[in-house]
Write an enzyme that holds these catalytic residues in place. Structure first.
Site, short mmCIF file in Angstrom:
data_model
loop_
_atom_site.label_atom_id
_atom_site.label_comp_id
_atom_site.label_asym_id
_atom_site.label_seq_id
_atom_site.Cartn_x
_atom_site.Cartn_y
_atom_site.Cartn_z
N HIS A 72 -12.21 -5.99 7.75
CA HIS A 72 -13.07 -4.87 7.43
C HIS A 72 -14.24 -5.10 6.84
CE1 HIS A 72 -10.17 -1.28 7.95
NE2 HIS A 72 -9.92 -2.17 9.07
N TYR A 200 -12.92 6.93 1.67
CA TYR A 200 -12.48 7.37 0.21
C TYR A 200 -13.14 8.78 0.25
CZ TYR A 200 -10.95 2.71 -1.37
OH TYR A 200 -10.23 1.67 -1.46
N PRO A 292 -4.96 2.58 -8.33
CA PRO A 292 -5.20 2.01 -6.89
C PRO A 292 -6.67 2.26 -6.23
CG PRO A 292 -3.71 3.69 -7.01
CD PRO A 292 -3.97 3.47 -8.49
N LYS A 296 -7.46 -3.24 -6.44
CA LYS A 296 -7.67 -4.24 -7.09
C LYS A 296 -6.25 -4.91 -7.85
CE LYS A 296 -11.66 -4.84 -6.89
NZ LYS A 296 -12.06 -5.58 -5.78
N TYR A 384 -16.25 -4.38 -4.79
CA TYR A 384 -15.11 -4.09 -4.03
C TYR A 384 -14.50 -5.25 -3.36
CZ TYR A 384 -11.92 -1.13 -0.88
OH TYR A 384 -10.92 -0.63 -0.24
#
Ligand code: FAS
Ligand code: PHB
Length: 389
Positions: A72, A200, A292, A296, A384
């Site tokens: 991704h 998200y 979550p 991580k 990220y």
């Protein structure tokens, strides 16, 4: 029994350390409280940083991952159904890999069977002693038989509820914690995702996350009240709530299906310092927990294990204790960076029960700033995809 390194816990941290040590010819034994099927049955993480993939390659367990994982190049953030893509590849030239923690664990279990290395499952009453002596001991019972292992070092990879962290004297250990007033209800379903990359979503009704495990299997979450029980959430109720938060276009075209796994996880930030006491080294959830939201938890377990592996390699190959002595400081620097990022993502995207209007306006403003500022997006992207090991 005698070994060089006794590893407590056969989750991803314990299995990965065992595999790395096995390949380096460093003798180790893994003690796990549960059965292999129980460990594989826990559905958890789904996103791997590039550093994690690199360590899995170092461990020689990358074959299926390279065949079956998804690459991704970014994620979408959504505010009340309006989405904006954060392109990791354009912003910081890196990507992430979508491959379930269950599959990582399965690959590591298979590698241990192939490479050898003793794993004792259903080990009960594990207890650590002599952790500040030159030689430590781990006792346990197996089907009622009392047994003991003498070792040079103990790796506490037994998660948040394990025995290892609790074996460090209270006057030595310092803990730091923040509990969030909500949880995540997660569903695994065998339907194709109606999204190409993770979404998200922040909405008036709360947070939702659209993820996946493969082109035919979705992993979806909704923020839920802490006191909720999974029995209160039928599949229909879950999908209806998820659709109300993820955005109308996704809701209109997505497929739903029966949950093959459904569970609620509380969200917490937790760090224990130091991550080493005597010959005991903590790694993974035994030492820290992150919400979550930043993907991580598993990745931090891997970086701890990598640092500990390097330290043990230096010790057994050159008799050099320097890296082992630096382990806790080195690991905690990266832990706190991930704890901060996970706290920030959680604070940014979730509706906090009873939050004042000022706070929700600040969250909205920060999301809108993220949508328009490549500089702000680069900060999110850099964290990220994973800070350098
Ligand atoms: P683990 O907890 O995975 O493994 C510890 C092992 O030690 C377990 O198998 C346990 O049975 C064993 N053990 C415990 N006590 C023992 C004892 N006394 N004796 C012997 N063995 C003992 N991370 C993400 O990145 N993304 C996510 O979406 C995500 N979702 C999560 C959802 C839930 C419900 C939970 C709990 C965690 C989630 N995480 C997520 C974090 C998770 O992936 C962890 O970071 C990861 O499992 C850490 O791996 P370990 O440190 O190996 O700990
Ligand atoms: C998942 O796919 O389970 C997942 C992905 C990203 C997260 C949390 C969970 O931040």
């Amino acid at each position: 029994m005698r070994t060089q390194v006794a590893i407590i816990g056969a989750g991803p941290a314990g299995l990965l350390l065992g595999q790395l040590l096995q390949r380096a010819g460093i003798d180790n034994v893994i003690l796990e409280r549960r059965t292999p099927d129980y460990v594989l049955g826990r559905i958890r993480a789904g996103v791997l940083e590039q550093g994690t993939v690199d360590v899995l390659k170092l461990a020689g367990v990358e074959d299926r991952l390279q065949r079956e994982s998804l690459l991704h190049e970014g994620v979408d953030l959504s505010l009340e159904g309006v989405r904006h893509r954060i392109s990791f590849h354009e912003l910081v030239g890196r990507t992430v890999t979508v491959y379930g923690q269950t599959e990582v664990t399965r690959d590591l279990m298979h590698a241990r069977e192939a490479f050898g290395g003793l794993s004792v499952y259903e080990a009960e009453s594990v207890a650590l002693s002599g952790i500040t002596d030159r030689r430590s001991r781990v006792s346990y019972t197996l089907h009622g038989d009392a047994r003991e292992i003498e070792c040079d070092f103990i790796a506490g990879c037994d998660g948040y509820h394990g025995v290892s962290r609790r074996s460090i004297p209270a006057e030595v250990l310092r803990t730091f914690e923040r509990s969030y007033p909500f949880g995540w209800l997660g569903v695994l379903a065998d339907v194709p995702p109606a999204w190409d990359e993770l979404i998200y979503a922040s909405s008036e009704r709360g947070f939702a996350l659209a993820s996946m495990r493969s082109p035919t299997r979705v992993r979806c979450y909704v923020q839920c009240p802490l006191e909720d029980q999974v029995e209160q959430w039928s599949d229909e109720r879950f999908w209806e709530e998820f659709k109300s938060r993820i955005g109308a276009d996704i809701a209109a075209r997505m497929q739903t299906g029966p949950s093959i796994e459904k569970s609620i996880a509380p969200l917490r930030s937790f760090v224990a310092e130091p991550m080493r006491h005597g010959q005991l080294f903590l790694a993974g959830d035994a030492a820290h927990i992150v919400p979550p939201t930043g993907a991580k938890g598993l990745n931090l377990a891997v970086s701890d294990v990598f640092y500990l592996y390097e330290g043990l390699l230096d010790y057994y190959r050159q008799g050099d204790r320097g890296s082992l002595d630096a382990y806790s400081t080195r690991a905690l620097r990266r832990v706190w960076q991930s704890v901060r990022f996970s706290w920030w993502m959680t604070s940014l995207l979730h509706q906090f029960p009873g939050e004042e209007e000022f706070s929700s306006r600040i969250r909205r403003s920060e999301l809108e700033y993220l949508f328009t500022s490549p500089a702000a997006q680069a900060v999110l992207a850099e964290n990220y995809v994973g800070l350098p090991l």
